[in-house]
Scaffold this motif. Structure first.
Motif, PDB file in Angstrom:
ATOM      1  N   ARG A 107       8.119   8.714  -3.842  1.00 37.67           N
ATOM      2  CA  ARG A 107       7.782   8.896  -2.426  1.00 37.67           C
ATOM      3  C   ARG A 107       6.407   8.287  -2.183  1.00 37.67           C
ATOM      4  NH1 ARG A 107      10.127   9.599   2.503  1.00 37.67           N
ATOM      5  NH2 ARG A 107       9.391  11.403   3.642  1.00 37.67           N
ATOM      6  N   TYR A 108       6.336   7.359  -1.222  1.00 39.98           N
ATOM      7  CA  TYR A 108       5.095   6.619  -0.992  1.00 39.98           C
ATOM      8  C   TYR A 108       4.452   6.965   0.350  1.00 39.98           C
ATOM      9  CZ  TYR A 108       5.712   3.501  -4.989  1.00 39.98           C
ATOM     10  OH  TYR A 108       5.810   2.979  -6.256  1.00 39.98           O
ATOM     11  N   LEU A 109       3.122   7.025   0.338  1.00 41.16           N
ATOM     12  CA  LEU A 109       2.335   7.013   1.564  1.00 41.16           C
ATOM     13  C   LEU A 109       2.079   5.547   1.897  1.00 41.16           C
ATOM     14  CD1 LEU A 109       0.731   8.967   3.533  1.00 41.16           C
ATOM     15  CD2 LEU A 109      -1.276   8.342   2.196  1.00 41.16           C
ATOM     16  N   PHE A 110       2.337   5.154   3.155  1.00 46.45           N
ATOM     17  CA  PHE A 110       2.374   3.733   3.536  1.00 46.45           C
ATOM     18  C   PHE A 110       1.363   3.467   4.649  1.00 46.45           C
ATOM     19  CE2 PHE A 110       4.883  -0.019   5.209  1.00 46.45           C
ATOM     20  CZ  PHE A 110       4.876  -0.752   4.047  1.00 46.45           C
ATOM     21  N   PRO A 111       0.072   3.483   4.354  1.00 41.94           N
ATOM     22  CA  PRO A 111      -0.946   3.282   5.394  1.00 41.94           C
ATOM     23  C   PRO A 111      -1.127   1.809   5.737  1.00 41.94           C
ATOM     24  CG  PRO A 111      -2.014   3.569   3.288  1.00 41.94           C
ATOM     25  CD  PRO A 111      -0.531   3.694   3.029  1.00 41.94           C
ATOM     26  N   THR A 112      -1.835   1.548   6.822  1.00 46.50           N
ATOM     27  CA  THR A 112      -2.095   0.162   7.219  1.00 46.50           C
ATOM     28  C   THR A 112      -3.090  -0.499   6.274  1.00 46.50           C
ATOM     29  OG1 THR A 112      -3.802   0.950   8.754  1.00 46.50           O
ATOM     30  CG2 THR A 112      -1.601   0.566   9.650  1.00 46.50           C
ATOM     31  N   THR A 113      -4.163   0.200   5.964  1.00 41.69           N
ATOM     32  CA  THR A 113      -5.181  -0.260   5.018  1.00 41.69           C
ATOM     33  C   THR A 113      -5.702   0.965   4.281  1.00 41.69           C
ATOM     34  OG1 THR A 113      -6.841  -0.082   6.781  1.00 41.69           O
ATOM     35  CG2 THR A 113      -5.948  -2.276   6.351  1.00 41.69           C
ATOM     36  N   SER A 114      -6.718   0.790   3.468  1.00 46.22           N
ATOM     37  CA  SER A 114      -7.355   1.931   2.810  1.00 46.22           C
ATOM     38  C   SER A 114      -8.861   1.812   2.961  1.00 46.22           C
ATOM     39  CB  SER A 114      -6.979   1.996   1.326  1.00 46.22           C
ATOM     40  OG  SER A 114      -7.809   1.145   0.556  1.00 46.22           O
ATOM     41  N   HIS A 115      -9.562   2.843   2.492  1.00 45.34           N
ATOM     42  CA  HIS A 115     -11.026   2.800   2.551  1.00 45.34           C
ATOM     43  C   HIS A 115     -11.594   1.767   1.583  1.00 45.34           C
ATOM     44  CE1 HIS A 115      -9.987   5.461  -0.754  1.00 45.34           C
ATOM     45  NE2 HIS A 115     -11.150   5.182  -1.289  1.00 45.34           N
TER      46      HIS A 115
END
Length: 260
Positions: free
Chosen positions: A82-90
């Motif tokens: 199961r993945y978290l799919f953000p636009t970018t990261s910090h």
């Protein structure tokens, strides 16, 4: 929720000890791992540590063919990972820094929320269209102005769609229908129970030019002749006549068609 940073390089016995104590104190804790390893090792470590989520990295895939392949891969793992799919990261640059123009925020938001395999997310400042990422580490002073664009409205619309339609809350129910176009990502999301098509999604990742796509729906096993499509983002309706669907998207344009 607890984030396990650089989990791939952490001491195994230490991680097991810490997670054991954390779970004893907080039985409902969610574990989120930043894990970069080979595919077999990732699955082994997910089982070993009992991870709930892994970090996906779509910003590392700058071009549409690689991005399509990566998204397809994440969906293919829906029964195990199961993945978290953000636009970018910090850790990455802002969307403007990564992709050359702040307008790329819109298709990347679309990708993260409606094309993705699960939960999405944005780094602080994305909603304001920042040109450079906010430096969180160290004393940086106040940030009194973000960007000249505001993406709050599209974020609200996309979040509302996720809440209303459960086909966006699961993974493994996406089929690309874009004929491997060089600039447009196009996909169909299916209902989990009935397996019927619910949405047709299109995003132009090109920051400079209008792009065109002629989708042969029949070649993907989709019989939508006579069905009405409603663009839930722009409240536009159209009826499909025949097996072909013409799509025109301006630079960074997106369409989310609900199938009646």
């Amino acid at each position: 929720m607890v984030r396990l940073d650089n989990l791939h390089s952490s001491h195994k016995a230490f991680v097991r000890r810490v997670l054991g104590e954390v779970r004893e104190a907080f039985p409902d804790i969610i574990t989120f791992g930043e894990l970069f390893e080979t595919e077999p090792r990732i699955e082994d470590m997910v089982l070993d540590y009992g991870l709930n989520f892994l970090l996906a990295t779509p910003w590392e895939h700058k071009f549409v063919p690689q991005l399509r392949s990566y998204t397809r891969y994440l969906h293919s793992k829906h029964d195990r990972l199961r993945y978290l799919f953000p636009t970018t990261s910090h850790d990455s640059g802002s969307l403007a820094e990564e992709f050359g123009d702040v307008r790329s925020t819109t298709p990347r938001l679309m990708l993260s929320t409606l094309f993705g395999p699960g939960p999405s997310g944005v780094v602080q400042g994305v909603e304001e269209g920042i040109s450079k990422k906010i430096r969180f580490i160290g004393r940086q002073g106040f940030v009194d102005k973000f960007g000249e664009h505001n993406f709050s409205d599209i974020i609200k619309k996309l979040n509302a769609l996720i809440q209303e339609y459960d086909c966006f809350q699961i993974s493994g129910n996406l089929q690309f229908i874009d004929h491997d176009h060089h600039a447009i990502l196009g996909a169909c999301r299916f209902d989990e129970t009935t397996k019927k098509p619910r949405f047709l999604l299109f995003a132009n990742m090109d920051i400079l030019g209008t792009q065109y796509l002629k989708v042969d729906l029949a070649s993907y096993g989709l019989d939508l002749n006579g069905r009405t499509l409603t663009d839930v983002l722009d409240h536009f309706e159209m009826k499909i006549a025949g097996p072909l669907l013409d799509v025109e998207l301006p630079p960074c344009g997106v369409k989310a068609f609900k199938i009646s």
